[in-house]
Each structure stands twice: as C-alpha cells, then as structure tokens.
Enzyme design. Structure first.
Site, PDB file in Angstrom:
ATOM      1  N   GLN A   1      -9.181  -6.408  11.884  1.00 24.48           N
ATOM      2  CA  GLN A   1      -8.653  -5.357  11.002  1.00 24.48           C
ATOM      3  C   GLN A   1      -9.321  -4.002  11.206  1.00 24.48           C
ATOM      4  O   GLN A   1      -9.427  -3.203  10.285  1.00 24.48           O
ATOM      5  CB  GLN A   1      -8.715  -5.797   9.525  1.00 24.48           C
ATOM      6  CG  GLN A   1      -7.775  -6.961   9.265  1.00 24.48           C
ATOM      7  CD  GLN A   1      -7.542  -7.253   7.806  1.00 24.48           C
ATOM      8  OE1 GLN A   1      -8.405  -7.009   6.970  1.00 24.48           O
ATOM      9  NE2 GLN A   1      -6.378  -7.796   7.488  1.00 24.48           N
TER      10      GLN A   1
ATOM     11  N   MET B   1      24.370   8.366   2.490  1.00 22.60           N
ATOM     12  CA  MET B   1      24.264   9.666   3.150  1.00 22.60           C
ATOM     13  C   MET B   1      24.525   9.554   4.649  1.00 22.60           C
ATOM     14  O   MET B   1      25.155  10.413   5.257  1.00 22.60           O
ATOM     15  CB  MET B   1      22.882  10.281   2.886  1.00 22.60           C
ATOM     16  CG  MET B   1      22.740  11.687   3.402  1.00 22.60           C
ATOM     17  SD  MET B   1      23.984  12.787   2.726  1.00 22.60           S
ATOM     18  CE  MET B   1      23.129  13.432   1.290  1.00 22.60           C
TER      19      MET B   1
ATOM     20  N   GLU C   1       0.816  -1.211   0.000  1.00 24.08           N
ATOM     21  CA  GLU C   1       0.000   0.000   0.000  1.00 24.08           C
ATOM     22  C   GLU C   1       0.852   1.265   0.000  1.00 24.08           C
ATOM     23  O   GLU C   1       0.456   2.296  -0.537  1.00 24.08           O
ATOM     24  CB  GLU C   1      -0.961   0.020   1.195  1.00 24.08           C
ATOM     25  CG  GLU C   1      -2.096  -1.004   1.098  1.00 24.08           C
ATOM     26  CD  GLU C   1      -1.725  -2.385   1.615  1.00 24.08           C
ATOM     27  OE1 GLU C   1      -0.530  -2.616   1.918  1.00 24.08           O
ATOM     28  OE2 GLU C   1      -2.625  -3.244   1.717  1.00 24.08           O
TER      29      GLU C   1
END
Ligand SMILES: Cc1ncc(C[n+]2csc(CCOP(=O)(O)OP(=O)(O)O)c2C)c(N)n1
Lengths: 177, 576
Positions: B129, B491, B66
């Site tokens: 859920q 980085m 998602e």
C-alpha cells in the site's frame, strides 16, 4: 509555432522537496517542452533559483509565469529575452588520450576554442568549455572526428542585466509580519 | 462540560511529549475542527486510535468510500465556510481521494486531506500500500507535503490550514509516514499567520479602482458577471450594495449562484452553456463587462474569439494568474472583492439603466415562451425536471441548500431553483464530477444543520456514490435526496441526439429499484411518476425530519435549453 521566441524563466523559491515536481507539472499540463533546466542556490541564503529555457510565444510565457508564481513555495518568477540576460552553458568532452598525442590537429581545435583541459590520465582527457550554445556545439562537431567517449552539456545558467529585487520582496514580508 | 483527561486539549499549545498521531488530533482541534470525514486502514491506524480517544471533541464520520469523504468535506466547507477535512490510509485510500481533491482545486474549496503513508524506512521500496500520493496529488493541490518526522507535524499542519483557507482557497494534502505517527516529541502549536513566498491577497491599487469607477460611471450598457469569489470572499453585502448603487444588471456563473437572491430585480440570470438567453446574448452587446470573482471558464465564454469583443472588461480578482488567462482585462482590479467593492462604492454614481435592463426583459419574454413555459407548464404526459425543481422551491419556500450532481438535472436545478440566501448552491462546477452530490449533501447538511438540504441527482451520478446512503443512515443526517430518473445518462444522451444523430452509445440504463435500495438502507423512500402526485410527495419529503429519498420519474428524452453548442459564440445560443 508562430512568433516563438527563446525566453529564460528565472524562479526564486524555497528549497522544498516536491517543488521541482510542482513546477514541471505546470509545463506538462500545458504541453510545453522545456529546452533547458538548471537549479542552484541563489544570491540569497536559503533561496533557490531555477533557470528554465523555453521556446514560446510571449503570451504563453506570461501565463506560465503567472501559474508558477501562484505556487505557494515560489517567491517570484520572471521571464527574459536573450538580450536582457547574460547566459552561458558548460560542456564537458571526454576524449581518448592517444588522440591528444597522436593527432596534432586536436591541440589546435582546443586552443582555438578557448577550451580548458581539466584532467589528463593515460587513458583519457577531459575538456571543458563554457560559452554560448553555438560555441560548445562547434567544439562538439570539431572533436567528433577524434572520437568522443562522452559528451555532456549543462542547462543554461543566466543572470539578468536588470536588478531582480528578491531581497526587497522578502523584506516586505518581514515588515508585514 | 467534559471531565475526561482529554481536556488538556483545550490548551494545546502547552509543551508536552505526545505521539505524532495525537499531535495530528491536537492540531485539528487547535484549528477549530470538530468534524472530519474519512476511512481507516493500516497506515493511518495510529491516528484512528487517537480519534477513538478524542471522540468527544472530534467527530469522525465514516463514509463508505474515500471519494465520499472528500465530497462530504467539500459540501461541509461550501455551506459552513470552514475548512473541510478528509482522512484516508495510504495506497488505495489515498488514490480514492484524488477526484475530490481535483474537484476542490478547480472549484477553490478549502480542504485539508490527511493520508497515512508507509514507514519512512520503506519509502520507495514498493511496500504494501505504498503509493506516491505526493506526486499524484501535486497537480491538483494548492500545496502538499510529506511528513516523515513527528516533530514536523505542528508546523506543517498549521501551514496546511493557513494555505487551504487563505486567499483563493483550495485543497492541501498532508501525507504522514506511519513512524512519524508513532514517534513522540514535545508538542506545541502555533497558528500560521504568513509564509514569505506566498501572498494570499494582492494589495488594492487605488489607481485601478479609480479607473474602474470612471469606466463604470461612463458606461451606457454595463453588465456584471459574478462568480464564486463573491461567496468565498464573504462579499455578498458589498456586492449587493455595488449592484444596487450602480443599477447594473448582474448575471451569475453556476458557482456564483445564491450570492444575490434570485428575486433581486437586478439579478438577470445565469451565463454560460445552459444559461439564460438575455445574459448570454447581451454579453456580446454590453459596452462594459464587469467580471467579479469569476474566471471566464470555457463553459461560460464559449468561443473566446467572439466573446464580448465590443466591451471594455473590468476584472475584480484575487488570483493574479486569472488576469488575462482567458479574457483580456482592460482594467484588472486585484484584491479581495470584499475590499475592492467596498472601496469603489463611494466612487460610483448612483444610476439606473432602465432602457438597457429592458433588453434583458425582452429576451426573457422570448425565453419564457420558447423554453421556460414548456419546462414548467408541459403539455406532454411525462414530468419534467423543471416541474420537480419548482415543487421543491414551493415547499422549501426557496430557502433550501440545493446540492446537485452533474448533468441535465444540474443545469435545470441551477436554472430554476430559487435562493434567498448565500452559500445555498452546492454543485461540482469546474470538474463536473458525477457522484459529487450525495456525499456533498451529507457534508452540506452537517455544515449547516439548521438548514433544509435537498440533493438533486441524476440516476447515473447517483449510482456512482450510492453507498453513501449508508453514511447518511448511520449518522441520521436529515438530507432530502431527490433522484430525477430519466433512465439515461441524460446530458450525454442530449449531445448524442443533437450532435451524433441520435446514436445513443451506452447512455441508456436499466436501473435498479431505487426505492428498495433506499429502504434497504432503512431510509424513508418513495417514488412518483404522475403529475398529480408530485406536489404531495415533495411536501411529504420536506416535512420529514429524517433523511428521505424521493425518486421522481421524468420524461426520458427531454433536452436542456437554451444551449450554446461547444465552440460556438455566446450569441449563437440555441433555444431548441
Ligand atoms: C465521473 C464522471 N464521468 C462521466 C461524466 C460525463 N457526463 C457528464 S453528464 C453525464 C450524464 C449524467 O447522467 P445522469 O447522472 O443520469 O444525469 P442527467 O444528465 O440524466 O440529469 C455524463 C456521463 C462526468 N461528468 N463525470
């Protein structure tokens, strides 16, 4: 804690589920403590009003107001100093009824504080006092020796000395659309 | 021409009794949506069932996570200028959206997310859920709303799209209980044109415009910093006219990049932590700082107490909450910059600031010598990230959409990538979300199918959403994927080297065979590690009409300079 001052924030908003969460999230994100909070209908139909008290530097309050106003469901937000508002808090005190009859002094305490007795039952009675924080606080201290069964104080409610002009804002919206 | 019964959707405002789920689809169609990203699950199955019926009119792209759906929707929004839409089921589906929503919020990307929710009778029961996605998403959405009745769907959806795209855009989340998806009601749709508590664009104050124009006309050393507001406001032309007439040197924030062509003579480069030397140094020398559609992020300003203190500040801004938030604006100019720049144009004098601009050239000479030359013409054996970007520039003729992830490669790409068109730089700026680029590139290509889209990703961030290779393969979206592999979380390693005495705590990675993985997803794939092979490899990738993966192995311990250390002043920028 430099230059902190007491500010009353007034928010006019739609009455939407979730808005309270959205507003408190703005304080939480900036780690700002809310001193007092109340919400109710406002003078305008279907418009709600939040009254929130904070102790902050003025710079921070300004930014807070900008963030609050940015929320879609907020119509307008303002901040004011104590001098610019008329404000009160209410407190309720629940005391054993026996104290009222057995301790004469308590009657003087109630009378001197201009508090009201709102309920008397055989077991307990309830005193109501509306005023400034110092007044409800003094009453709480004075009543403590008699045994407070319960004590509660409301958030600050306040109106401003100056005009708010929310209707004007809503009218401009009507004109624009 | 479609002849299916679904054709009635062409008149979606007609009153007919339909389910809430169908209403969601019809609302999307009425808003002009023809592409959404998402992932199904129990609480959103009624809507997916309708998607099946409407698949000719509304394409649904099944991402592999998602989070990928949100970043793809963001990429789509950034190149197309339309609202991106992502959909997910309740609970874990909804919580997986949160990173993308937060990213869209801080980077002002118009996005509508639709989540399924357990039945309204189960709300608050800790049902299977069930999660309070409204509560969770509140601080990272422009607006959100839970729907428990089918009849609320049209008005809430209309509001959602209006809010997401108007004013300063942002993400909106709509949570729809399963019963509201099943229930039927009389459908009719009306677009939202205004909300009484919401003023998306402040009115322009002619006095502020006049005051700003006077300051601009009187300035000796004026300097423009522009941000994404120019792009979001479709104000590229107005901005260019303003820059050219005023003759003022202009620098960009990373989200403003590409609004003005790289080669424009008044484009002096990037401001901020890894920005160019001149723009950062001269921020503290200009007499007038003109900020346009930017928000003075700390990565741009460094230490605020030493930021542009000598300058008067004009701030062109659509969002009142940005005024004085970080930098005090002497002259705030509220409104959409498209309008305010168009209005101010006639009030400013035509000017050139040759002597002042030559100061930028002087700093550029130093930067070329101390930094850029080493990046682009290295004497070391290993390839540099800069060389890779230059090869991409060459073969795309500087006209690609460059999608970057987060890290060293992102800074290098922003520094060296060339652009001739707006909406060509897609990156996660404010949130700095690793894993953004691969799904965002998919969305960016779908939002601008006619354009070349090149994703430039670090080997770390790539592995955060690598599964979207599956989506790219399934949809055959011709994105070009470049991984600049330094076998490090580069980085972070750079910071460890510079500020933590080279204690490389958990930044070195033993990487998989990236080419084999891409091939496993049936993608064309190649790896280069030699300078002499780079050009041909990039040429082959760009020439391909299919999705293509190219791993470029680069110097392991290279650093990105210039750099403003955190908390330092912009004028304390380091060249090594
Ligand atoms: C989701 C997420 N986790 C952690 C970080 C912190 N972070 C910023 S850059 C970076 C390293 C990125 O490494 P890589 O993807 O290999 O790119 P490079 O810097 O090497 O180009 C990390 C871990 C982040 N930005 N996002």
């Amino acid at each position: 804690m430099k230059n902190n001052n007491t500010y009353t924030i007034s928010i006019y908003s739609e009455n939407n589920v979730g808005l309270l969460n959205r507003i408190s999230a703005i304080f939480l994100k900036r780690h700002i403590n809310i001193e007092s909070f109340s919400t109710s209908l406002s003078e305008i139909k279907n418009v709600f009003r939040f009254v929130i008290v904070v102790e902050l530097e003025e710079e921070k309050v300004k930014k807070l107001i900008q963030q609050i106003e940015k929320q879609v469901d907020v119509i307008k937000a303002y901040y004011h100093t104590d001098e610019e508002t008329i404000f009160q808090e209410s407190a309720l005190f629940k005391v054993k009824s026996s104290s009222l009859f057995e301790e004469r002094h308590i009657q003087n305490v109630i009378k001197d504080s201009h508090a009201n007795i709102v309920v008397v039952t055989p077991e307990f009675f309830v005193i109501e006092k509306t005023g400034f924080r110092e007044e409800t606080e003094k009453l709480r201290k004075d009543l403590a020796p008699f045994g407070l069964l319960q004590f509660v104080r409301s958030g600050r409610i306040s109106v401003t000395k100056s005009k708010m002009g929310i209707s004007d804002i809503l009218n401009t919206f009507k004109k624009d659309n | 021409m479609k002849t299916t019964e679904n054709k009635i959707s062409e008149n979606p405002t007609k009153g007919i009794k339909i389910s809430g789920a169908e209403a969601v689809i019809r609302c999307l169609l009425a808003e002009g949506v023809d592409l959404i990203y998402g992932y199904p699950g129990g609480a959103i199955m009624p809507i997916y069932d309708e998607l099946y019926k409407f698949q000719e009119e509304l394409q649904h792209v099944l991402t592999r996570h998602e989070q990928g759906a949100t970043h793809a929707a963001q990429g789509f929004a950034r190149t197309s200028g339309k609202v991106g839409v992502a959909m997910a089921t309740s609970g874990p589906g909804a919580t997986n959206l949160v990173t993308g929503i937060a990213d869209a919020q801080i980077d002002s990307t118009p996005m509508v997310c639709i989540t399924g929710q357990v039945g309204s009778h189960l709300l608050g029961s800790d049902a299977f859920q069930e999660t309070d996605i409204i509560g969770i998403s509140t601080p990272v959405t422009k607006w959100n709303c839970q729907i428990t009745k089918a009849s609320e769907i049209p008005s809430v959806m209309a509001k959602a799209f209006y809010i997401a795209r108007s004013g300063r855009p942002g993400p909106v989340l709509i949570d729809i209980t399963k019963d509201a998806q099943f229930d039927t009601f009389d459908f009719s749709y009306e677009k939202c044109t205004g909300i009484r508590s919401y003023k998306p664009v402040p009115e322009i104050d002619p006095a502020a415009i006049a005051e700003a124009a006077e300051a601009i006309n009187n300035a000796k050393k004026p300097f423009i910093i522009w941000g994404q507001g120019v792009i979001l406001g479709n104000a590229e032309q107005e901005f260019k006219d303003f820059v050219e007439k005023s003759g003022i040197p202009a620098a960009w924030t990373i989200l403003g990049l590409s609004a003005l062509p790289t080669a424009h003579p008044l484009n002096v480069g990037m401001v901020g932590m890894h920005g160019n030397y001149g723009p950062n140094m001269l921020t503290n020398e200009c007499d007038l700082l003109i900020a346009i559609g930017m928000r003075f992020d700390d990565r741009v300003t460094g230490d605020l107490s030493t930021y542009a203190k000598q300058a008067k500040v004009i701030h062109f801004e659509i969002d009142p909450s940005e005024i004085n938030k970080n930098v005090k604006a002497d002259i705030p100019v509220m409104g959409s910059c498209k309008d305010s720049l168009a209005t101010i144009l006639s009030l400013i004098r035509k000017n050139t600031h040759e002597k002042w601009i030559s100061r930028f050239d002087d700093f550029m000479k130093i930067e070329v010598e101390k930094v850029i030359d080493k990046d682009l013409n290295p004497t070391k054996e290993g390839l540099t990230m800069g060389e890779a970007i230059m090869a991409i520039n060459k073969h795309t003729k500087g006209d690609a959409v460059i999608v970057t992830d987060v890290g060293q490669h992102q800074m290098v790409a922003c520094r060296y990538a060339e652009f001739v068109r707006s909406k060509s730089n897609v990156t996660s700026g404010g949130l700095g979300t690793m894993g953004f680029a691969l799904p965002a590139a998919l969305g960016a290509k779908m939002g601008a199918p006619e354009r070349e889209v090149v994703a430039v990703i670090g080997d770390g961030g790539y592995q955060m959403t690598i599964q979207e290779l599956g989506t790219i393969f399934q949809t055959q979206t011709a994105v070009k994927i470049v991984v600049l592999n330094n076998d490090f979380l580069g980085m972070v390693r750079q910071w460890q080297q510079l500020f933590f005495e080279k204690r490389y705590a958990s930044t070195e990675m033993v990487n998989p065979n990236f080419v084999a993985i891409a091939k496993g997803y049936n993608l064309e794939a190649k790896k280069v590690d030699k300078r002499e092979d780079l050009d041909a490899a990039v040429a082959e990738m760009i020439a391909s009409e299919k999705p293509y993966f190219l791993e470029i192995c680069v110097e392991k311990e290279a650093n990105v300079f210039p750099m403003i250390p955190t908390g330092a002043s912009v004028s304390e920028i380091r060249l090594n």
